[in-house]
Design a protein around this motif. Structure first.
Motif, PDB file in Angstrom:
ATOM      1  N   MET A 175      16.214  17.843  30.003  1.00 20.55           N
ATOM      2  CA  MET A 175      16.483  18.934  30.317  1.00 20.55           C
ATOM      3  C   MET A 175      17.758  18.740  30.715  1.00 20.55           C
ATOM      4  O   MET A 175      17.746  17.698  32.050  1.00 20.55           O
TER       5      MET A 175
ATOM      6  N   ASN B 278      21.073  20.622  33.614  1.00 22.92           N
ATOM      7  CA  ASN B 278      22.067  22.094  33.550  1.00 22.92           C
ATOM      8  C   ASN B 278      23.131  21.482  33.350  1.00 22.92           C
ATOM      9  O   ASN B 278      23.889  20.478  32.429  1.00 22.92           O
TER      10      ASN B 278
ATOM     11  N   ASN C 244      19.603  23.594  29.796  1.00 25.13           N
ATOM     12  CA  ASN C 244      18.791  24.886  30.705  1.00 25.13           C
ATOM     13  C   ASN C 244      18.904  26.015  30.444  1.00 25.13           C
ATOM     14  O   ASN C 244      18.687  27.004  29.749  1.00 25.13           O
TER      15      ASN C 244
ATOM     16  N   GLY D   6      13.573  27.020  32.658  1.00 25.50           N
ATOM     17  CA  GLY D   6      12.416  25.552  31.595  1.00 25.50           C
ATOM     18  C   GLY D   6      11.641  25.471  32.538  1.00 25.50           C
ATOM     19  O   GLY D   6      10.377  24.964  31.619  1.00 25.50           O
TER      20      GLY D   6
END
Length: 781
Positions: A392, A394, A412, A448
């Motif tokens: 994951m 950003n 995210n 998330g």
């Protein structure tokens, strides 16, 4: 001097640093005011200065700062500091600002922008951008920044510190610390100790040492409930005095204006000063801090830990959950919110409402996006279930290295948009609340983490990540990702956030960065991020068994540059076409869905199809709103849960939203060409160094938004709460009417939408229409 008089003198210095600074200056001492807990006090003294901490202006009113930055909607500390910095009788002071938190970088940038505009600003100010991750690249970066600090200090009449001068200054600091450590808790109240440690950043060490030497005859004090204080670092003694008024005895603390200053050794050499030292709260991982904090509290015999969140401190909000999980039996945790709103519970769930109206799309190119995303996500889940690593990331962290490593990942913020589109935001907030996490601090970025606790699963559920990737760009980022890593067992790769400290920077960056990024951006910042990227690649290779393919990496970057160039061409078509061929209801998904897949052939081809269809509409004279009369820009994050909101005024008022940040930022913020033998990894670093500055950093964001508004011929700007005040101010100064809505993109329920409808209608019928009339008159003149 007796002990009581010495304590009173220390308390007076702590309460009024300005008086100390004035006295020292009158004595002929060179004074530098400091903002930031990580200011290098020993370094400044070794350079021939007396550093004196600058305190925020007291009181609720900040008229000067409000005029500069707009009214404060949350934390007020930045406004109070700007109010103090721009006081007419203080403009000649030299001020050193560190990047101890995200707000201080904004304060520096605000002063820099005022200087650029010829407005009132301090005569001498400097930003020291120190890093706090203990690794060689950070040491090198800090050494470069300290060398730049030397140049500024020399220009002010000081000198570059030598190792010998630093050793002497460190010894003077240590003399005061030794005396303080010798005083026991039965002789000093916690508030006394806080004031003494604070005075060490205000008074010259020799003067403080003389005062401390007089404290050996202090009487013992009564003891109440023994408490240990942590969380926000208090910049006044009000919180400690309040605890003591309740009968508590403060036996220790853990924050950077307290005992942490005693635990961190004063650097005695230039090399030691470049090593990460006193890390501010926003730079520390809460799960790494929690057990040592609890252990220190237990060693002090504390019955309770008091966690402070002062003035809506977003970093502090994310430290409390980790401490709560580390508490031993018999010790309690008390949460205190000071000078700010109490943590808000999510609103109770409402009865199921009718789904929002669907927006009307003009583009055929969008038709397959929904199916593609569903199929792609289903395939990703299958790959992860079969054993593929999963990340994951950003939106402002480098995803291209994951693409080159063939590591499946989800952005995210894409996931947050899916949660919003499926009307699950409120349920996700309840999940965060029930797990003890904040629900009102960067909720958009915490979706998330909430998904890790979601048994129902949007789109089948988000797989458990093996790695998490983010840049520490906000005070809450490290806390969110640290909690997420603790919840899932993922490894968190957290890149340092750096800031350009130069007073003169390129403000028309959108013209320069695509081809000349290596000239416009500082090499120190690029060097650091390249080193971090290489470290992350090596770690992922070791844990996944994959090999980083340079040729594949170059191909990914080429695809990204091609994709973004199509967005630039599309943006330019929309800007110059009246009536507009599309609105942001089309451009937002047409941009962002492929952006989440940046670096793939599908994404590049989707951007090309988007351009081709818009070009065809322009050639055919097709318009999003055939009776277009008013052109609007939307400033801030998009209303992904109800994009039909943007179309409420099309038929009734001929008002079309022609601009949002999504297409514009794709057009101007991503392209980094690496021809002429330039290193593609440095080009990637150059892309992400500036991400976010374009939207919210003064000198970056204001000129760009004005350029975009003028090139798109907009008649008004409608802004969410996350819009940068300098952007709104710049737009207004350029003659563009601005409507500030004062909400975030997660607050759009039916009642809110109806209330905003009335405000936006009045705005369109009033200042926006007047501006549109003038625009049309100018076009026909």
């Amino acid at each position: 001097m007796d002990a009581a008089a010495a304590l009173a003198a220390i308390a007076a210095a702590y309460a009024d640093p300005d008086a100390v600074a004035d006295r020292l200056a009158a004595e002929g001492v060179r004074v530098i005011r400091t903002i930031g807990s990580d200011a290098p006090f020993t370094w400044l003294r070794a350079a021939g200065f007396a550093p004196v901490r600058l305190a925020a202006a007291e009181g609720p009113a900040t008229p000067i700062a409000d005029a500069v930055m707009g009214p404060a909607t949350g934390r007020r500390r930045a406004h109070r500091l700007v109010e103090r910095l721009l006081a007419a009788d203080r403009l000649d002071e030299a001020v050193l600002i560190t990047r101890a938190d995200a707000e201080q970088a904004q304060i520096f940038a605000a002063l820099r922008e005022r200087r650029r505009l010829g407005e009132t600003a301090p005569a001498h100010f400097h930003l020291l951008d120190l890093l706090h991750h203990d690794r060689p690249a950070s040491h090198r970066y800090n050494a470069a920044r300290l060398a730049q600090l030397d140049a500024w200090l020399i220009a002010l009449g000081g000198r570059a510190p030598t190792d010998a001068a630093l050793a002497q200054a460190a010894a003077e600091d240590e003399a005061a610390r030794t005396l303080l450590r010798a005083l026991g808790e039965r002789q000093l109240r916690g508030s006394d100790r806080l004031r003494i440690i604070g005075a060490s950043t205000i008074l010259p060490p020799a003067e403080l040492t003389r005062l401390l030497a007089a404290l050996d005859a202090l009487p013992e004090i009564a003891s109440g409930r023994r408490v240990f204080v942590t969380g926000s670092a208090p910049e006044s003694d009000a919180s400690y005095r309040a605890l003591e008024a309740d009968g508590d005895t403060i036996v220790g603390d853990d924050h950077e204006w307290g005992d942490r200053r005693l635990l961190a050794a004063a650097p005695a050499t230039r090399a030691a000063a470049a090593a990460p030292g006193l890390a501010p709260l926003a730079a520390r991982r809460p799960t790494a801090d929690a057990e040592p904090i609890v252990a220190r509290a237990a060693a002090c015999g504390a019955a309770a830990i008091v966690h402070l969140t002062i003035d809506a401190d977003e970093a502090a909000a994310w430290t409390a959950p980790a401490i709560a999980r580390a508490l031993p039996d018999g010790m309690t945790l008390t949460l205190r919110t000071i000078d700010g709103p109490a943590a808000a519970d999510p609103a109770p769930a409402r009865p199921a409402a009718a789904p929002p109206p669907r927006s009307r799309k003009s583009l055929a190119a969008l038709a397959g996006f929904g199916a593609y995303q569903r199929d792609w996500f289903a395939e990703l889940r299958e790959r992860v279930a079969a054993g593929a690593p999963f990340a994951m990331v950003n939106a402002n962290a480098p995803q291209e290295i994951l693409r080159a490593l063939d590591v499946p990942f989800v952005v995210n913020q894409w996931w947050a948009s899916i949660v919003a589109a499926k009307q699950q935001t409120q349920r996700y907030r309840m999940l965060l609340r029930d797990a003890g996490y904040p629900t009102d601090v960067e909720a958009y970025s915490a979706q998330g983490l909430a998904a890790a606790m979601d048994a129902e699963g949007v789109w089948g559920g988000l797989p458990r990540p093996d790695s998490l990737h983010a840049v520490g760009s906000s005070d809450a980022t490290i806390g969110i990702f640290d909690a997420w890593a603790g919840r899932t067992g993922a490894r968190a790769f957290l890149y340092e956030r750096t800031v350009d400290p130069r007073l003169d920077i390129e403000t028309r960056w959108w013209e320069v960065l695509p081809d000349h990024w290596d000239e416009a951006l500082e090499p120190e910042r690029i060097d650091l991020l390249v080193s971090e990227l290489r470290d992350v690649i090596a770690a992922l290779e070791a844990t996944t068994g994959r090999v980083f393919d340079e040729a594949r990496f170059v191909a990914v970057l080429d695809l990204v540059n091609e994709q973004e160039d199509y967005y630039r061409r599309t943006r330019d078509l929309v800007a110059r076409s009246v009536p507009a061929p599309i609105s942001i209801v089309d451009s937002m998904p047409a941009t962002m869905v492929p952006q989440w897949h940046r670096g793939t052939v599908w994404a590049r081809d989707a951007a090309r199809a988007f351009y081709d269809e818009v070009a065809a509409r322009v050639a055919a004279g097709a318009a999003a709103v055939p009776n277009e009369r008013v052109r609007l820009m939307w400033v801030g994050r998009g209303l992904w849960s109800e994009t039909a909101f943007y179309q409420r005024w099309e038929e009734s008022h001929g008002a079309v939203f022609v601009w949002s940040m999504y297409l514009a930022l794709a057009a101007d913020g991503y392209i980094r060409r690496f021809d002429r033998g330039r290193d593609p990894m440095r080009a990637l670093a150059a892309r992400f160094l500036t991400m976010g500055d374009e939207l919210r950093m003064p000198s970056w964001a204001g000129p760009w938004h004005v350029h975009e508004a003028q090139s798109h011929q907009v008649d008004g700007a409608v802004a969410l709460a996350d819009a940068d005040p300098f952007v709104l101010r710049a737009l207004a100064a350029a003659g563009i009417p601005v409507l500030e809505l004062g909400i975030d993109n997660f607050a759009m329920d039916a009642a809110t939408a109806d209330a905003l409808d009335r405000r936006i209608t009045a705005f369109i019928e009033g200042p926006a229409t007047r501006c549109a009339d003038l625009r049309r008159c100018g076009a026909t003149a």
